[in-house]
Every structure is written in structure tokens, then in C-alpha cells.
Design a protein around this motif. Sequence first.
Motif, PDB file in Angstrom:
ATOM      1  N   ILE A  24       0.852  -1.199   0.000  1.00  0.00           N
ATOM      2  CA  ILE A  24       0.000   0.000   0.000  1.00  0.00           C
ATOM      3  C   ILE A  24       0.885   1.246   0.000  1.00  0.00           C
ATOM      4  CG2 ILE A  24      -1.920  -1.128   1.176  1.00  0.00           C
ATOM      5  CD1 ILE A  24      -0.876   0.263   3.775  1.00  0.00           C
ATOM      6  N   PRO A  25       0.365   2.374  -0.495  1.00  0.00           N
ATOM      7  CA  PRO A  25       1.099   3.635  -0.359  1.00  0.00           C
ATOM      8  C   PRO A  25       0.887   4.212   1.039  1.00  0.00           C
ATOM      9  CG  PRO A  25      -0.906   3.999  -1.598  1.00  0.00           C
ATOM     10  CD  PRO A  25      -0.855   2.522  -1.319  1.00  0.00           C
ATOM     11  N   VAL A  26       1.940   4.757   1.604  1.00  0.00           N
ATOM     12  CA  VAL A  26       1.885   5.326   2.957  1.00  0.00           C
ATOM     13  C   VAL A  26       2.037   6.830   2.856  1.00  0.00           C
ATOM     14  CG1 VAL A  26       2.942   5.355   5.239  1.00  0.00           C
ATOM     15  CG2 VAL A  26       2.814   3.219   3.954  1.00  0.00           C
ATOM     16  N   ARG A  27       1.097   7.537   3.451  1.00  0.00           N
ATOM     17  CA  ARG A  27       1.149   9.004   3.437  1.00  0.00           C
ATOM     18  C   ARG A  27       2.064   9.483   4.547  1.00  0.00           C
ATOM     19  NH1 ARG A  27      -4.163  12.893   3.958  1.00  0.00           N
ATOM     20  NH2 ARG A  27      -3.120  14.874   3.532  1.00  0.00           N
ATOM     21  N   ARG A  28       3.021  10.336   4.179  1.00  0.00           N
ATOM     22  CA  ARG A  28       3.972  10.886   5.153  1.00  0.00           C
ATOM     23  C   ARG A  28       3.862  12.399   5.187  1.00  0.00           C
ATOM     24  NH1 ARG A  28       9.395   8.395   2.933  1.00  0.00           N
ATOM     25  NH2 ARG A  28       8.353   8.938   0.971  1.00  0.00           N
ATOM     26  N   GLY A  29       4.351  12.997   6.261  1.00  0.00           N
ATOM     27  CA  GLY A  29       4.217  14.444   6.416  1.00  0.00           C
ATOM     28  C   GLY A  29       5.347  15.037   7.252  1.00  0.00           C
ATOM     29  N   TYR A  30       5.046  16.211   7.827  1.00  0.00           N
ATOM     30  CA  TYR A  30       6.041  16.974   8.591  1.00  0.00           C
ATOM     31  C   TYR A  30       5.523  17.214  10.009  1.00  0.00           C
ATOM     32  CZ  TYR A  30       7.934  18.083   3.960  1.00  0.00           C
ATOM     33  OH  TYR A  30       8.440  18.004   2.693  1.00  0.00           O
ATOM     34  N   TRP A  31       6.479  17.495  10.872  1.00  0.00           N
ATOM     35  CA  TRP A  31       6.161  17.987  12.203  1.00  0.00           C
ATOM     36  C   TRP A  31       6.641  19.441  12.261  1.00  0.00           C
ATOM     37  CZ3 TRP A  31       8.570  20.209  16.353  1.00  0.00           C
ATOM     38  CH2 TRP A  31       7.892  20.192  17.583  1.00  0.00           C
ATOM     39  N   GLY A  32       5.689  20.379  12.321  1.00  0.00           N
ATOM     40  CA  GLY A  32       6.066  21.786  12.313  1.00  0.00           C
ATOM     41  C   GLY A  32       6.215  22.301  10.890  1.00  0.00           C
ATOM     42  N   ASN A  33       7.306  23.035  10.645  1.00  0.00           N
ATOM     43  CA  ASN A  33       7.524  23.635   9.331  1.00  0.00           C
ATOM     44  C   ASN A  33       7.858  22.581   8.283  1.00  0.00           C
ATOM     45  OD1 ASN A  33       7.160  26.208  10.380  1.00  0.00           O
ATOM     46  ND2 ASN A  33       9.331  26.407  10.945  1.00  0.00           N
ATOM     47  N   LYS A  34       7.437  22.854   7.047  1.00  0.00           N
ATOM     48  CA  LYS A  34       7.687  21.926   5.946  1.00  0.00           C
ATOM     49  C   LYS A  34       9.055  22.217   5.342  1.00  0.00           C
ATOM     50  CE  LYS A  34       2.797  21.417   4.907  1.00  0.00           C
ATOM     51  NZ  LYS A  34       1.728  21.538   3.885  1.00  0.00           N
ATOM     52  N   ILE A  35      10.084  21.727   6.011  1.00  0.00           N
ATOM     53  CA  ILE A  35      11.461  21.931   5.583  1.00  0.00           C
ATOM     54  C   ILE A  35      12.084  20.571   5.321  1.00  0.00           C
ATOM     55  CG2 ILE A  35      13.726  22.837   6.218  1.00  0.00           C
ATOM     56  CD1 ILE A  35      12.253  24.782   8.092  1.00  0.00           C
ATOM     57  N   GLY A  36      12.685  20.423   4.152  1.00  0.00           N
ATOM     58  CA  GLY A  36      13.330  19.156   3.816  1.00  0.00           C
ATOM     59  C   GLY A  36      12.329  18.116   3.348  1.00  0.00           C
ATOM     60  N   ASP A  37      12.725  16.859   3.460  1.00  0.00           N
ATOM     61  CA  ASP A  37      11.878  15.752   3.022  1.00  0.00           C
ATOM     62  C   ASP A  37      10.899  15.361   4.118  1.00  0.00           C
ATOM     63  OD1 ASP A  37      13.285  15.665   0.640  1.00  0.00           O
ATOM     64  OD2 ASP A  37      14.764  14.240   1.441  1.00  0.00           O
ATOM     65  N   VAL A  38       9.842  14.675   3.697  1.00  0.00           N
ATOM     66  CA  VAL A  38       8.864  14.171   4.671  1.00  0.00           C
ATOM     67  C   VAL A  38       9.560  13.156   5.568  1.00  0.00           C
ATOM     68  CG1 VAL A  38       6.801  14.599   3.308  1.00  0.00           C
ATOM     69  CG2 VAL A  38       8.104  12.542   2.897  1.00  0.00           C
ATOM     70  N   HIS A  39       9.205  13.162   6.851  1.00  0.00           N
ATOM     71  CA  HIS A  39       9.957  12.324   7.795  1.00  0.00           C
ATOM     72  C   HIS A  39       9.072  11.643   8.828  1.00  0.00           C
ATOM     73  CE1 HIS A  39       9.676  15.272  11.154  1.00  0.00           C
ATOM     74  NE2 HIS A  39       9.556  16.127  10.141  1.00  0.00           N
ATOM     75  N   THR A  40       7.810  12.044   8.961  1.00  0.00           N
ATOM     76  CA  THR A  40       6.954  11.476  10.000  1.00  0.00           C
ATOM     77  C   THR A  40       5.546  11.278   9.464  1.00  0.00           C
ATOM     78  OG1 THR A  40       6.194  11.761  12.282  1.00  0.00           O
ATOM     79  CG2 THR A  40       6.307  13.735  10.924  1.00  0.00           C
ATOM     80  N   VAL A  41       4.652  10.815  10.323  1.00  0.00           N
ATOM     81  CA  VAL A  41       3.254  10.631   9.924  1.00  0.00           C
ATOM     82  C   VAL A  41       2.563  11.994   9.911  1.00  0.00           C
ATOM     83  CG1 VAL A  41       3.104   8.257  10.713  1.00  0.00           C
ATOM     84  CG2 VAL A  41       2.658  10.099  12.327  1.00  0.00           C
TER      85      VAL A  41
END
Length: 351
Positions: A160-177
Motif C-alpha cells: 500500500i502507499p503510505v502518506r507521510r508528512g512533517y512535524w512543524g515547518n515543511k522543511i526538507g523531506d517528509v519524515h513522520t506521519v
Amino acid sequence: MSTEAPVAPVVPAQEGGAPAAPAKDGEVPAKDGDRSGFKGGFGGPKRKGGRKRFEEDWVPCTKLGRLVKSGQIKSIEEIYIHSLPIKEHQIIDHFIKELSDEVMKIMSVQKQTRAGQRTRFKAVIAVGDRKGHVGLGVKVAKEVQIAIQDGLKNAKLNIIPVRRGYWGNKIGDVHTVPSKMTGKCGSVKIRLIPASKGVGVVGAPVSKKLLHFAGIEDCYTSSNGQTRTRENFLKATFNALKRYYGFLTPDLWHVKNTDASPMDVHSDFLKNYKDEQEKKEEVAEVPEVPEVAAEEAVEEEETEEEAETEVSAEEEEAEEASTQDQLKEENHNPPQLQLLLQQLLNRIFKF
């Protein structure tokens, strides 16, 4: 001279105080608590890790497989956008080249029959590319190897595809849920919570392995229930990751899929696919002449042509010679002289 008998190497005693048997030549003695004894091997090359995969020529059986192998579908996201069912694991191998897999659990299961207990083996396999795709497969078989192989195929089909996101500001690559999410299977319940960069995955080794396969680097987890049941723990984590694409957030409100399904776009290709394959098979069935045999055949044809040309040239020369002889005779004895000679001879014989 006094000769001393060879002394056997000193071997430490095993558990329980009983001395271990002396080690033979080329054999490493067993250590304390180790009952295996032989650990030296036979001196052959060491086998590297990983299961051997037998690559065979893939003959697609479904319409989706035919579109993928022919190059009509360019990425796996097209399949997920239109919710097309994947029924061949080779489709995943075609799109995802670097796929990690690990056997998470192998256990024996039994069934009571009239003849007694029937024992089989159950394998739970996790796969992922660490870039937003993860799968989980379960298979029961009579042998462990078959259970692992078929479990790996099931895991690929369940990717399945997993949706990833950011914690706080959207800087760099996605790293968390992207948000908090809960997953449940049996009595096991797990909650995934976003974390800042550098935190890592805070959780049990089972859920940590699955989250790493999904490409999630930072995440807090909270689980309760009978987490010792590893299969249910894995399924609960997998269900939580699956639910992330089940709802819309404001950043996805403006995204609309207006593309037609690949099945409709390439309907003509699918309609003529069987005919084209039959033509290819017919062409493939025609025996190919080896290069050496083809060269010899060409040389034989050339020699035959040269011989025919020589014979025809000789015949032409003979015809020319005969025509020239006839012309010479005609020149020496023209027809009028021949008539006069015949008349003179007739008169002479009369007298």
C-alpha cells in the motif's frame, strides 16, 4: 630415547559437570553451554545472506499485467489512483526494484483430524522500499520454505502507499506521519503520533521495523493489548498506516482526478493483444538458420551460379563456331557454282 604419546586437546566440561568428548582433527571444540559441537564447517565458501530468487520470464495473465509489461502504465501511482486490483506480484517487481523483506514470525499451527494432528507452518513477512510503500503477507504451508516464498508474494500483492508528512515547518523531506492515527487488530491497539526530526521511532521493535520499511523516520507510538501476539501487532500497525489515505485534508481539497482509467484508454491494445501474441509465437516457432549454415548455403548457391554461367558460355562459343563453319562453306561453294557443276556432270555421264 623416550617417546611420548600425543595428548588430546583439553576440552572444557559441558553443563552438568560431564566432560565433553575430545575434539577431532579440524573440529572446533564446543564452548560452555553449547551442545552443537561442530562449528568449524567444511572449509567451503560461506553462503551470503538472502533468499535465492528464481527469475523466470513473466507471462502476464491479467489485463493490468499486460499493460504494465508493455509499458502502457508508467508508474505504480497510476494503479493506486484508479484503485486497480493487483493480482500478480511481478507488477510490484517491475515498478519497485529495491524492495526489502524480512520474516517477522514463523510458527507451527495444528489441526486435529481423525488420523491425528496435522502440523503446518505459518509465516508472516513484511516488505517495503523505505520510500512510502509497505506490505504485509501471511501464508500457511506444509513446509517452512514454501510458506516463506508464498508469504513474500502475498506481501507484495498487499503493498500500500503510505502518506507521510512533517512535524512543524515543511522543511526538507517528509519524515513522520501527517497526523495521529489508530489501528486495531484483535486485542492489540496502536496509536501513531507525529514526532520532530531526530527523535526516531519510539516504540517496540515490531512496529519500528514496519515503520522503517514504510519510510517513516520519526514517530511516537502508544500500544496496548496483547502485543506479544506479533501477528496482530503487525496487522494493527499496518491498518493504522493504511488509514492515512482514507481521509482528505485541506491540502488535498483542490486535487481532482479527471484522468480516464488505463483500462478504458488502452482498450484497443487489450483487444488486439492476443492476436499479436499469436503472431509473435508463430514467428518464434520458425526455426532459425545458424549463421555458419547460412554462409555455407550462400557459398553453394554462388558456386552453382558460376558453374551455370560457365556452361552457358561454352555453349555460346560452340554455336558461334558452327555458324562460322557454315559461312565458310557457303563462301567456298556458292549455290550457282554447285548447280553448274551438277549440270556438267550429268552431261558427261550421258555421253
